[in-house]
Write a protein that holds these residues in place. Structure first.
Motif, PDB file in Angstrom:
ATOM      1  N   ASP A   1     -13.977  -0.577  -7.852  1.00 17.05           N
ATOM      2  CA  ASP A   1     -13.268  -0.747  -6.581  1.00 17.05           C
ATOM      3  C   ASP A   1     -11.825  -1.194  -6.832  1.00 17.05           C
ATOM      4  OD1 ASP A   1     -15.614  -0.230  -5.089  1.00 17.05           O
ATOM      5  OD2 ASP A   1     -16.267  -2.309  -5.347  1.00 17.05           O
ATOM      6  N   PHE A   2     -10.865  -0.496  -6.234  1.00 18.18           N
ATOM      7  CA  PHE A   2      -9.497  -1.021  -6.200  1.00 18.18           C
ATOM      8  C   PHE A   2      -9.462  -2.109  -5.127  1.00 18.18           C
ATOM      9  CE2 PHE A   2      -8.875   3.275  -7.843  1.00 18.18           C
ATOM     10  CZ  PHE A   2      -8.049   3.038  -8.924  1.00 18.18           C
ATOM     11  N   HIS A   3      -9.151  -3.325  -5.521  1.00 21.65           N
ATOM     12  CA  HIS A   3      -9.112  -4.444  -4.575  1.00 21.65           C
ATOM     13  C   HIS A   3      -7.725  -4.519  -3.956  1.00 21.65           C
ATOM     14  CE1 HIS A   3      -9.903  -8.386  -2.890  1.00 21.65           C
ATOM     15  NE2 HIS A   3      -8.765  -8.816  -3.418  1.00 21.65           N
ATOM     16  N   VAL A   4      -7.662  -4.405  -2.631  1.00 17.17           N
ATOM     17  CA  VAL A   4      -6.405  -4.248  -1.883  1.00 17.17           C
ATOM     18  C   VAL A   4      -5.852  -2.849  -2.199  1.00 17.17           C
ATOM     19  CG1 VAL A   4      -4.061  -5.108  -1.398  1.00 17.17           C
ATOM     20  CG2 VAL A   4      -5.881  -6.715  -1.991  1.00 17.17           C
ATOM     21  N   THR A   5      -5.514  -2.119  -1.156  1.00 16.43           N
ATOM     22  CA  THR A   5      -5.016  -0.763  -1.432  1.00 16.43           C
ATOM     23  C   THR A   5      -3.508  -0.730  -1.627  1.00 16.43           C
ATOM     24  OG1 THR A   5      -4.611  -0.259   0.891  1.00 16.43           O
ATOM     25  CG2 THR A   5      -6.827   0.232   0.025  1.00 16.43           C
ATOM     26  N   GLY A   6      -2.806  -1.729  -1.081  1.00 18.51           N
ATOM     27  CA  GLY A   6      -1.345  -1.658  -1.094  1.00 18.51           C
ATOM     28  C   GLY A   6      -0.789  -0.856   0.070  1.00 18.51           C
ATOM     29  N   ALA A   7      -1.675  -0.340   0.920  1.00 15.55           N
ATOM     30  CA  ALA A   7      -1.227   0.558   1.989  1.00 15.55           C
ATOM     31  C   ALA A   7      -1.246  -0.080   3.374  1.00 15.55           C
ATOM     32  CB  ALA A   7      -2.085   1.822   1.983  1.00 15.55           C
ATOM     33  N   ASN A   8      -1.373  -1.398   3.436  1.00 19.69           N
ATOM     34  CA  ASN A   8      -1.194  -2.094   4.722  1.00 19.69           C
ATOM     35  C   ASN A   8      -0.708  -3.514   4.417  1.00 19.69           C
ATOM     36  OD1 ASN A   8      -3.431  -4.029   4.598  1.00 19.69           O
ATOM     37  ND2 ASN A   8      -4.804  -2.289   4.943  1.00 19.69           N
ATOM     38  N   PRO A   9      -0.371  -4.300   5.453  1.00 14.87           N
ATOM     39  CA  PRO A   9       0.293  -5.595   5.184  1.00 14.87           C
ATOM     40  C   PRO A   9      -0.553  -6.635   4.439  1.00 14.87           C
ATOM     41  CG  PRO A   9       0.692  -4.881   7.459  1.00 14.87           C
ATOM     42  CD  PRO A   9      -0.348  -3.968   6.902  1.00 14.87           C
ATOM     43  N   ALA A  10      -1.818  -6.348   4.122  1.00 13.15           N
ATOM     44  CA  ALA A  10      -2.634  -7.333   3.397  1.00 13.15           C
ATOM     45  C   ALA A  10      -2.203  -7.493   1.949  1.00 13.15           C
ATOM     46  CB  ALA A  10      -4.111  -6.957   3.469  1.00 13.15           C
ATOM     47  N   GLY A  11      -1.236  -6.749   1.510  1.00 11.67           N
ATOM     48  CA  GLY A  11      -0.741  -6.929   0.151  1.00 11.67           C
ATOM     49  C   GLY A  11      -0.222  -5.629  -0.419  1.00 11.67           C
TER      50      GLY A  11
ATOM     51  N   PRO B   1      -0.556   8.983   1.368  1.00  9.18           N
ATOM     52  CA  PRO B   1       0.889   8.944   1.113  1.00  9.18           C
ATOM     53  C   PRO B   1       1.552   7.753   1.807  1.00  9.18           C
ATOM     54  CG  PRO B   1       0.156  11.122   1.874  1.00  9.18           C
ATOM     55  CD  PRO B   1      -0.970  10.170   2.111  1.00  9.18           C
ATOM     56  N   ALA B   2       2.713   7.357   1.282  1.00 14.90           N
ATOM     57  CA  ALA B   2       3.398   6.157   1.790  1.00 14.90           C
ATOM     58  C   ALA B   2       3.978   6.358   3.185  1.00 14.90           C
ATOM     59  CB  ALA B   2       4.504   5.749   0.823  1.00 14.90           C
ATOM     60  N   GLY B   3       4.510   7.561   3.481  1.00 15.52           N
ATOM     61  CA  GLY B   3       5.132   7.793   4.793  1.00 15.52           C
ATOM     62  C   GLY B   3       6.262   8.799   4.662  1.00 15.52           C
ATOM     63  N   VAL B   4       7.172   8.778   5.599  1.00 17.49           N
ATOM     64  CA  VAL B   4       8.301   9.716   5.538  1.00 17.49           C
ATOM     65  C   VAL B   4       9.242   9.308   4.404  1.00 17.49           C
ATOM     66  CG1 VAL B   4      10.296  10.635   6.792  1.00 17.49           C
ATOM     67  CG2 VAL B   4       8.128  10.251   7.999  1.00 17.49           C
ATOM     68  N   ALA B   5       9.694  10.291   3.642  1.00 23.08           N
ATOM     69  CA  ALA B   5      10.615  10.036   2.530  1.00 23.08           C
ATOM     70  C   ALA B   5      12.004  10.536   2.880  1.00 23.08           C
ATOM     71  CB  ALA B   5      10.120  10.747   1.274  1.00 23.08           C
ATOM     72  N   LEU B   6      13.001   9.794   2.446  1.00 19.80           N
ATOM     73  CA  LEU B   6      14.392  10.178   2.650  1.00 19.80           C
ATOM     74  C   LEU B   6      15.046  10.318   1.282  1.00 19.80           C
ATOM     75  CD1 LEU B   6      16.939  10.481   4.512  1.00 19.80           C
ATOM     76  CD2 LEU B   6      17.172   7.985   4.367  1.00 19.80           C
TER      77      LEU B   6
ATOM     78  N   PHE C   1       8.087   5.701 -11.107  1.00 22.67           N
ATOM     79  CA  PHE C   1       8.822   6.524 -10.146  1.00 22.67           C
ATOM     80  C   PHE C   1       7.889   7.221  -9.152  1.00 22.67           C
ATOM     81  CE2 PHE C   1      11.324  10.381  -8.952  1.00 22.67           C
ATOM     82  CZ  PHE C   1      12.440   9.740  -8.431  1.00 22.67           C
ATOM     83  N   VAL C   2       6.639   7.421  -9.549  1.00 21.09           N
ATOM     84  CA  VAL C   2       5.704   8.104  -8.641  1.00 21.09           C
ATOM     85  C   VAL C   2       4.569   7.213  -8.141  1.00 21.09           C
ATOM     86  CG1 VAL C   2       6.130  10.308  -9.822  1.00 21.09           C
ATOM     87  CG2 VAL C   2       4.110   8.973 -10.418  1.00 21.09           C
ATOM     88  N   ALA C   3       4.248   6.140  -8.903  1.00 18.64           N
ATOM     89  CA  ALA C   3       2.964   5.449  -8.702  1.00 18.64           C
ATOM     90  C   ALA C   3       2.804   4.830  -7.322  1.00 18.64           C
ATOM     91  CB  ALA C   3       2.760   4.396  -9.791  1.00 18.64           C
ATOM     92  N   THR C   4       3.882   4.400  -6.688  1.00 18.54           N
ATOM     93  CA  THR C   4       3.747   3.749  -5.383  1.00 18.54           C
ATOM     94  C   THR C   4       4.059   4.685  -4.222  1.00 18.54           C
ATOM     95  OG1 THR C   4       5.997   2.936  -5.676  1.00 18.54           O
ATOM     96  CG2 THR C   4       4.205   1.419  -6.192  1.00 18.54           C
ATOM     97  N   ARG C   5       4.228   5.969  -4.518  1.00 18.70           N
ATOM     98  CA  ARG C   5       4.482   6.921  -3.415  1.00 18.70           C
ATOM     99  C   ARG C   5       3.187   7.279  -2.677  1.00 18.70           C
ATOM    100  NH1 ARG C   5      10.015   9.379  -4.096  1.00 18.70           N
ATOM    101  NH2 ARG C   5      10.758   8.409  -6.012  1.00 18.70           N
ATOM    102  N   PHE C   6       2.074   6.871  -3.226  1.00 14.89           N
ATOM    103  CA  PHE C   6       0.800   7.067  -2.533  1.00 14.89           C
ATOM    104  C   PHE C   6      -0.119   5.914  -2.945  1.00 14.89           C
ATOM    105  CE2 PHE C   6       0.185   8.771  -6.686  1.00 14.89           C
ATOM    106  CZ  PHE C   6      -1.136   8.523  -6.995  1.00 14.89           C
ATOM    107  N   ARG C   7      -1.210   5.741  -2.190  1.00 14.93           N
ATOM    108  CA  ARG C   7      -2.207   4.718  -2.521  1.00 14.93           C
ATOM    109  C   ARG C   7      -3.585   5.338  -2.472  1.00 14.93           C
ATOM    110  NH1 ARG C   7      -0.057   0.128  -4.823  1.00 14.93           N
ATOM    111  NH2 ARG C   7       1.843  -0.504  -3.735  1.00 14.93           N
TER     112      ARG C   7
END
Lengths: 542, 542
Positions: free
Chosen positions: A505-515, B195-200, B524-530
């Motif tokens: 399990d990835f703990h916390v996804t990083g994709a919402n404000p929980a971290g 994906p993280a969201g809209v990219a600029l 450079f890519v790792a945080t562009r998606f979760r």
């Protein structure tokens, strides 16, 4: 100098493999059994813990300007342990003095040391269990697991991801570019891994090792000296960790000061001073979003990896195992009195009731089923203590008492179960502690939408759904994915929404404000070091 | 629907392999030859470019509220092209409308589309060469390479790293935890990439494609709709890119609006409005640190990947090929009139002179050698134009004119060579354009220390050293590594400090203020998606 890397290489490779497949794996057994840890391990751990009580804690060679420590066990006794303490500038100076040697060490040397530290920590898991129990309020069985092997798993996971990332690209290359009929251009290149700088790991009161090991080991493996700043109420588990780590570092030919303990006292914390020091370039933090926001605003020189506040929800849409569902949720709500970042809080139930294997259940019948399951689970006081543990922080009890007035009491005691309206303010934010809100919603889809929306706005680490409708389950999967929350569906039996297994399990996804820190994905390690090259024509001999 | 992924799979695997070994590799030949690109490619490119002049640029289906465009070639002519333009809210809305379908596509579908886009861009490299030449002022040969194949390489690199990262962990797993004598816990898990969201992607005037492709393709491959915001003076190369990309996306069954063009006019830029929109979660930016700092302060909702200002230095300690060194540096200083983030600026020379294969050379003799080599290189006006190109922005010429008064002129013209003191203010910051400062230092170690210190404080992307002393080379390697600068040693012949080869050289290390984006490392890519999971007991059938 011992070759720790060779000693633990197989474990490392197994960890890398497990991380890839995400199947069950651990080298650190979670059962506190003499058959696994040695027949005298239990007694040895108790004796070692007793011997620490009321004594100065030894950290030879550690910066020391005074002794501090005022830990009181949530189970009753003062620990009476004092730790070497130094102010922020002295700790930063010591960390910086260790930086060059740590950076210059080979990847194998640093990773090998980290693996040996984790292996030695595993051997003292009983001692770590007592230390965790008496600083967090967890019952012993849980303290052993969460403070010992499960934390060690999370540390190993971080080391394995760091290892993979550091060795991902060649560290030298001969680059030959064809030039038509002319001789090729031939350039030799070499890359050095350059660590980010001094790392600060800010621990929490409830999971001092589990939540801190990923940051500590990710930073150390990638060459950054780490200042470990425990919560003033939960120093001992991290002091033991630092003690073991310093011993191993020295044996590995690395500077012991590559890991330091920053001890302070409630009301006189040095966390802010450390966090804004220009030398600090990495901060790992577990705690409230209030302090998380302070760090974001003020520690702008550092990369920040956080686990923060969130509102975890359960949606009860339907079930073909009503008793199993209630029993499962009773445990999730009771475990460690809800003092877990993964504990459920808001329980959405269709106001018109739900279909179950026992026929239609009204909203009140579902709530009564949950309350009754908690009563059954906690009927035996000894078992209740073993599940609920003790409250780590008096503020938690106050918080729950204040919540009580906001709803209709469905079950009194620990945990408290309240019926509240969906729009009630108390259900819009995290209420950390032993309380669950049973919330009527229009229907299951409304509950899913409300839970997912809260996750987007306020953060969430876990979500759970009970349902028998495939199409609706599919909609929930998509809604919670978009909200960045891991979702558990139809859990019954011995697996709980609050559990997060290392290597899978990835703990916390990083994709919402929980971290923003996901344990442990690539992003958690990738920016803790950088690659710098030097190149020269191959023909030139220097 | 064409299977673009299958079509380009081998190229992708070769790219991944090249990134690992860092050896020379490219699928996109850099030579503008009819033998490679087809006998009519040159004429076709010229004709295609001529046909665009003075016309409305077609982007079917693109949001359009008005037409804008006022590009003027640094070589003289107005382009007269108008592009569909829409305000920031309209672009954000269109991007958001494309987001769900792009996110729901498979990794293979998105990566396949990206690879097809790059392949089609490669086929129009002659057209891209003319478009780049007439927006940046690069001479054609350079514009072809930097605007075409080299940019395509950097785009492919980003796609390959994104592919590796997205497929790094299993996307589903059966997790079986032994329970002693009881049946194992068996949980099925599935992960979705979110994906993280809209990219600029904010382009620059001098390398509109090369500097923008990494961010554009990294975001698109990982499922984020991209708003491409060109510099108002260099729209065409990115408009062509967006045109090709929209065609391919549609053919791949993906929304064309997953890539959009944000055209504006000088003095009425919409960059800030786009950057602070809450929907924008990724920003790739190349440009001054002034605007970089504005983005850091104001676009707090977005992850920021930057290449910014820096001061690149050369230290001349000794050489066994004085003529080769001077000729090499003459080219590095002259190429595209120094309008490169990798161009050298400060040239440190020991005040007492240096040892060379031609005997001792005084400080002035070294400076004269450099000036003479530039004169020789640029003696033929046609060759000079082919190397120096044209100045993209009038501000560049003003900046260099202002610098002139700060030092003693060693060589007038383009590039200007000035002798300045080490502590002169003009040598403490980037002076982007055709100027080099030859700076006396106490000795070579002093020069290394000054250059490295500047890199730490002000940033640097490249450094070069000429030396024959192994021990001092070792000290320089360590000093520049600590400063986070890639170092080239003793370059002579046809390889230059300003060159950064995709698949081998990481461009920008991320370890000093010149930028946090390293092209292309994992970060450079790792945080562009979760990754978001859902799990359920394996026994339950839903």
């Amino acid at each position: 100098m011992t070759d720790f890397f060779a000693r633990h290489r197989q474990m490392l490779e197994d960890a890398v493999q497990a991380l890839h497949t995400r199947a069950f794996w651990t080298p650190f057994p979670e059962i506190p059994s003499g058959k696994i840890y040695g027949e005298t391990a239990k007694a040895d751990g108790e004796a070692a813990y007793a011997a620490l009580m009321g004594q100065p804690f030894p950290l030879p060679g550690h910066p020391e300007q005074r002794r501090l420590g005022a830990e009181v066990s949530p189970w009753g006794d003062s620990l009476g342990i004092t730790y070497p303490a130094a102010d922020a500038p002295a700790l930063i100076t010591a960390a910086q003095a260790a930086a060059d040697d740590l950076a210059a060490a080979s990847v194998e040397q640093r990773v090998g040391a980290c693996l040996e530290i984790l292996s030695r920590l595993n051997r003292i898991s009983f001692l770590l269990g007592h230390a965790t129990m008496h600083t967090t309020g967890q019952a012993f069985a849980m303290a052993f697991q969460a403070g010992g092997p499960h934390a060690q798993d999370r540390g190993l996971e971080a080391v394995a991801v760091a290892w993979t990332e550091m060795t991902r690209f060649a560290d030298s290359a001969r680059w030959e570019k064809p030039q038509g009929k002319a001789p090729a251009l031939v350039i030799d290149k070499q890359w050095t891994l350059v660590p980010a700088g001094v790392a600060l790991a800010i621990g929490c009161n409830t999971f001092p090792t589990w939540n801190s090991y990923p940051g500590i080991f990710a930073s150390l493996a990638t060459g950054n000296p780490v200042i470990v700043k425990p919560h003033p109420a939960a120093i001992l588990p991290l002091a033991l960790t630092v003690q073991v780590a310093r011993d191993v570092l020295a044996e590995a030919g690395l500077p012991a000061d590559a890991i330091l303990l920053a001890v302070d006292e409630p009301g006189a914390e040095i966390t802010k001073q450390l966090a804004i020091d220009p030398a600090v370039r990495l901060i790992d933090y577990t705690g409230s979003s209030t302090f998380g926001t302070w760090l974001r605003e003020n520690a702008r020189q550092a990369q920040l990896f956080t686990e923060e506040t969130g509102v975890n929800s359960i949606v009860i849409a339907a079930t073909d195992d009503f008793d199993g569902m209630c029993a499962n949720l009773a445990f999730s709500l009771s475990l460690y009195s809800g003092q877990m970042c993964t504990a459920p809080q808001n329980i959405y139930v269709a106001q018109g009731g739900i279909a179950t294997d026992q026929g239609h259940k009204s909203f009140d019948q579902v709530a009564e089923g949950l309350a009754a399951a908690i009563d059954t689970l906690l009927a035996d006081p000894k078992q209740a203590a073993g599940i609920c543990g003790a409250i780590a922080n008096p503020a938690t009890r106050d918080r729950v008492e204040q919540a009580r007035a906001q709803g209709r009491v469905l079950r009194d005691g620990t945990p408290l179960l309240l019926a509240v309206d969906a729009d009630a303010p108390v259900a819009q934010d995290e209420c950390f502690g032993p309380v669950g809100f049973v919330i009527p919603c229009r229907d299951a889809d409304d509950g899913i939408a409300r839970a997912a929306d809260l996750a987007v706005r306020k953060g969430a680490i876990t979500a759970a759904l009970y349902d028998t409708d495939d199409a609706r389950i599919g909609r929930a999967v998509r809604a919670f994915a978009r909200a960045g929350v891991n979702l558990s569906v139809n859990l019954t039996g011995n697996i709980f929404v609050n559990q997060s297994a290392a290597f899978s399990d990835f703990h916390v996804t990083g994709a919402n404000p929980a971290g923003n820190a996901s344990l442990t994905d690539t992003a958690f390690v990738a920016t803790r070091f950088r690659r710098v090259m030097w190149r020269r024509p191959a023909a030139v001999t220097v």
